[in-house]
Design an enzyme around this catalytic site. Structure first.
Site, PDB file in Angstrom:
ATOM      1  N   ASN A 133      31.662  43.112  87.538  1.00 24.19           N
ATOM      2  CA  ASN A 133      32.321  44.370  87.911  1.00 24.19           C
ATOM      3  C   ASN A 133      31.513  45.238  88.874  1.00 24.19           C
ATOM      4  OD1 ASN A 133      30.596  44.749  85.687  1.00 24.19           O
ATOM      5  ND2 ASN A 133      31.703  46.546  84.981  1.00 24.19           N
ATOM      6  N   LYS A 156      21.909  34.440  86.001  1.00 28.14           N
ATOM      7  CA  LYS A 156      23.189  33.727  85.899  1.00 28.14           C
ATOM      8  C   LYS A 156      24.273  34.771  86.089  1.00 28.14           C
ATOM      9  CE  LYS A 156      26.385  31.204  82.879  1.00 28.14           C
ATOM     10  NZ  LYS A 156      27.535  32.089  83.198  1.00 28.14           N
ATOM     11  N   HIS A 157      24.873  34.794  87.257  1.00 22.30           N
ATOM     12  CA  HIS A 157      25.912  35.782  87.537  1.00 22.30           C
ATOM     13  C   HIS A 157      27.278  35.206  87.163  1.00 22.30           C
ATOM     14  CE1 HIS A 157      27.018  39.598  88.988  1.00 22.30           C
ATOM     15  NE2 HIS A 157      26.271  39.659  90.070  1.00 22.30           N
ATOM     16  N   ALA A 158      28.262  36.099  87.020  1.00 23.99           N
ATOM     17  CA  ALA A 158      29.638  35.656  86.814  1.00 23.99           C
ATOM     18  C   ALA A 158      30.052  34.800  88.005  1.00 23.99           C
ATOM     19  CB  ALA A 158      30.572  36.855  86.681  1.00 23.99           C
ATOM     20  N   PRO A 159      30.701  33.645  87.763  1.00 17.97           N
ATOM     21  CA  PRO A 159      30.951  32.712  88.876  1.00 17.97           C
ATOM     22  C   PRO A 159      31.860  33.255  89.965  1.00 17.97           C
ATOM     23  CG  PRO A 159      32.004  31.961  86.842  1.00 17.97           C
ATOM     24  CD  PRO A 159      31.095  33.077  86.470  1.00 17.97           C
ATOM     25  N   GLY A 208      27.769  42.254  79.100  1.00 16.19           N
ATOM     26  CA  GLY A 208      29.023  41.525  78.924  1.00 16.19           C
ATOM     27  C   GLY A 208      29.765  41.993  77.694  1.00 16.19           C
ATOM     28  N   SER A 209      30.578  41.122  77.139  1.00 11.86           N
ATOM     29  CA  SER A 209      31.401  41.453  75.983  1.00 11.86           C
ATOM     30  C   SER A 209      30.593  41.354  74.698  1.00 11.86           C
ATOM     31  CB  SER A 209      32.582  40.486  75.901  1.00 11.86           C
ATOM     32  OG  SER A 209      32.133  39.181  75.537  1.00 11.86           O
ATOM     33  N   GLU A 230      23.754  44.996  76.842  1.00 17.62           N
ATOM     34  CA  GLU A 230      24.617  46.118  77.243  1.00 17.62           C
ATOM     35  C   GLU A 230      26.034  45.571  77.216  1.00 17.62           C
ATOM     36  OE1 GLU A 230      27.146  48.182  78.780  1.00 17.62           O
ATOM     37  OE2 GLU A 230      26.316  47.597  80.724  1.00 17.62           O
ATOM     38  N   LEU A 231      26.801  45.997  76.212  1.00  8.93           N
ATOM     39  CA  LEU A 231      28.084  45.364  75.931  1.00  8.93           C
ATOM     40  C   LEU A 231      29.239  46.312  76.236  1.00  8.93           C
ATOM     41  CD1 LEU A 231      26.914  43.628  72.638  1.00  8.93           C
ATOM     42  CD2 LEU A 231      26.756  42.792  74.996  1.00  8.93           C
ATOM     43  N   CYS A 264      32.188  49.600  82.156  1.00 11.75           N
ATOM     44  CA  CYS A 264      31.889  49.704  80.725  1.00 11.75           C
ATOM     45  C   CYS A 264      31.837  51.163  80.282  1.00 11.75           C
ATOM     46  CB  CYS A 264      30.592  48.979  80.402  1.00 11.75           C
ATOM     47  SG  CYS A 264      29.185  49.477  81.400  1.00 11.75           S
TER      48      CYS A 264
END
Length: 459
Positions: A133, A156-159, A208-209, A230-231, A264
């Site tokens: 985001n 490791k980033h979101a693809p 993330g979640s 950090e969710l 978030c």
């Protein structure tokens, strides 16, 4: 996930790039290289590290148009908001250069018969798992704190934002950091699990979640590694009877639709005292009606698309379930026709427990209006959540609002009479299902260091 991954423009459905995933052996080799770079980087002076961060800030500003265009293509952020993200990242790099040496300096302590030092020593390779985001900011936020401390960093980033993931690696290299001090891993979840368990990795940080946080924390705990999480959150904003209504509406709209609501710390639940509820609702609804979505490359666009179709469709299902369980949809709530992952500004009222709009995080431009009788009930409802990242209070009695924020609001951050995102000089993080640990404000620099006591007995 197959051996390749394609990134897609969420505004046009156009395929952007195809990436080859790293194998287990390839990822392990990168971890080894990052560990070897740690041996050199940890010995550099704070002056050298600070110099590299000042150069990184300079490069981010030089490249902000390029970075903003990439964000827009990969995840739909408007160009204007992409440039704002770049400015924040440059400011973080400058803050890190200025404050890092002070935050991490040795401290002298008393010792009977001698003296003592408390020293903050780097631990090694820190692995970051990050979302899409804020594709530049999320990475700079954790990596800067760790690099200034002398650690080296894996990402490791979101693809769907792997283009930006590779750009950050290039940024750090161009700024003068050692070649392998920061490395990007294009990997799937299975290989990521191997990285977490790799003995050369000393700590793991994830944004993330809650489900992702639980999975990563459990795996790291099995091998006795510290995590920072950090969710998600379901941030509540309290509009008390004495609030400046115009200001409250302005900031509550901004707080709900910024970054198409995919934040978030977005304002998500609006808890309004009965005495002004109707006035607030009507004014808020009128302002939300002015929020239109469209091409994120155009200057006049307020909201671009959501980042992916599955995310848009999941949000719509939460809206549908909320309405099925008694919520009233005052605005929006329908998937538009045509290409792209767009979703309109949406307002729900009659929001009560048992509805996703009350119980869950709605990660998109959907506002939940909740009527309460007084300030005491407003705070009770605000805290009636598994989450605790941020929140806000609107009241002209500033002293009372500060007292409520300090002593009653069960979150890591509180806004009073405004809406603010992350600040380089203030701690960022939450409680409960929103995670643990802190970033920014110098606090993140201390999360993955060895706080070591050195005791010197004097003759």
């Amino acid at each position: 996930m197959s051996d390749t991954y394609q990134t897609v423009n969420p505004a046009t459905d156009e395929v952007l790039e195809t990436y080859q995933l790293m194998s287990r052996d390839e990822a392990a080799k990168v971890v080894q290289q990052c560990h070897e770079a740690f041996g050199t980087w940890r010995k550099t002076s704070f002056d050298e590290r600070a110099k590299a961060f000042r150069k990184a800030a300079e490069l981010i500003r030089e490249r902000k148009d390029e970075y903003a265009r990439l964000m827009t293509r990969e995840m739909g952020k408007t160009l204007a908001q992409g440039k704002q993200e770049c400015e924040l990242c440059a400011a973080i790099c400058e803050y890190t250069a200025e404050q890092g040496p002070k935050e991490l300096a040795d401290q002298e302590r008393e010792l009977n018969g001698g003296r003592a030092l408390v020293t903050f020593q780097p631990e090694g390779v820190i692995y970051g798992i990050q979302p899409w985001n804020f594709p530049l900011y999320q990475v700079i936020r954790y990596s800067a704190a760790n690099l200034i401390a002398g650690n080296t960093v894996l990402l490791k980033h979101a693809p769907n934002v792997w283009g930006m993931a590779l750009e950050v690696e290039k940024l750090y290299r161009d700024a003068g950091f050692p070649e392998n001090a920061f490395r990007t891993l294009l990997i799937d979840h299975d290989v990521s699990n191997d990285v977490i368990e790799n003995p050369l990795v000393r700590g793991v940080t994830l944004t993330g979640s809650p489900n992702a946080g639980r999975a990563v924390a459990q795996r790291a705990a099995k091998v006795l590694k510290k995590t920072v999480l950090e969710l998600g959150s379901n941030d509540a904003y309290l509009i008390l009877a004495d609030a400046d209504l115009k200001k409250a509406v302005q900031y509550c709209v901004q707080g709900r639709v910024y970054n198409t609501g995919q934040t978030c710390v977005a304002a998500k639940r609006f808890i309004v005292e009965d005495a002004i509820y109707d006035q607030f609702r009507d004014a808020y609804l009128e302002q939300m009606k002015q929020i239109t979505f469209g091409d994120p490359t155009q200057k006049e666009t307020v909201m671009g698309p959501m980042a992916r179709k599955d995310l848009r469709d999941g949000l719509h299902e939460q809206v549908r379930k909320s309405v099925d369980n008694g919520a009233t949809c005052l605005l929006g709530g329908e998937i538009p026709e045509g290409k792209g992952c767009f979703y309109p500004a949406t307002v729900l009222e009659n929001v009560v427990p048992g509805q996703p709009a009350y119980d869950e995080e709605l990660f998109g431009p959907v506002a939940s209006l909740i009527r309460v009788k007084d300030a005491e009930e407003a705070m009770k409802v605000a805290n009636d959540s598994p989450y605790g990242l941020g929140g806000g209070i609107f009241s002209q009695n500033e002293a009372r609002a500060i007292e409520m924020a300090r002593e009653e609001f069960d979150t890591g951050m509180v806004n009073i009479n405004g809406y603010n995102l992350a600040q380089p000089n203030l701690p960022f993080g939450g409680v409960k299902a929103s995670g643990y640990g802190r970033e920014h404000g110098g606090f993140g620099m201390h999360e993955f260091v060895n706080v070591k006591s050195v005791m010197i007995t004097e003759s």
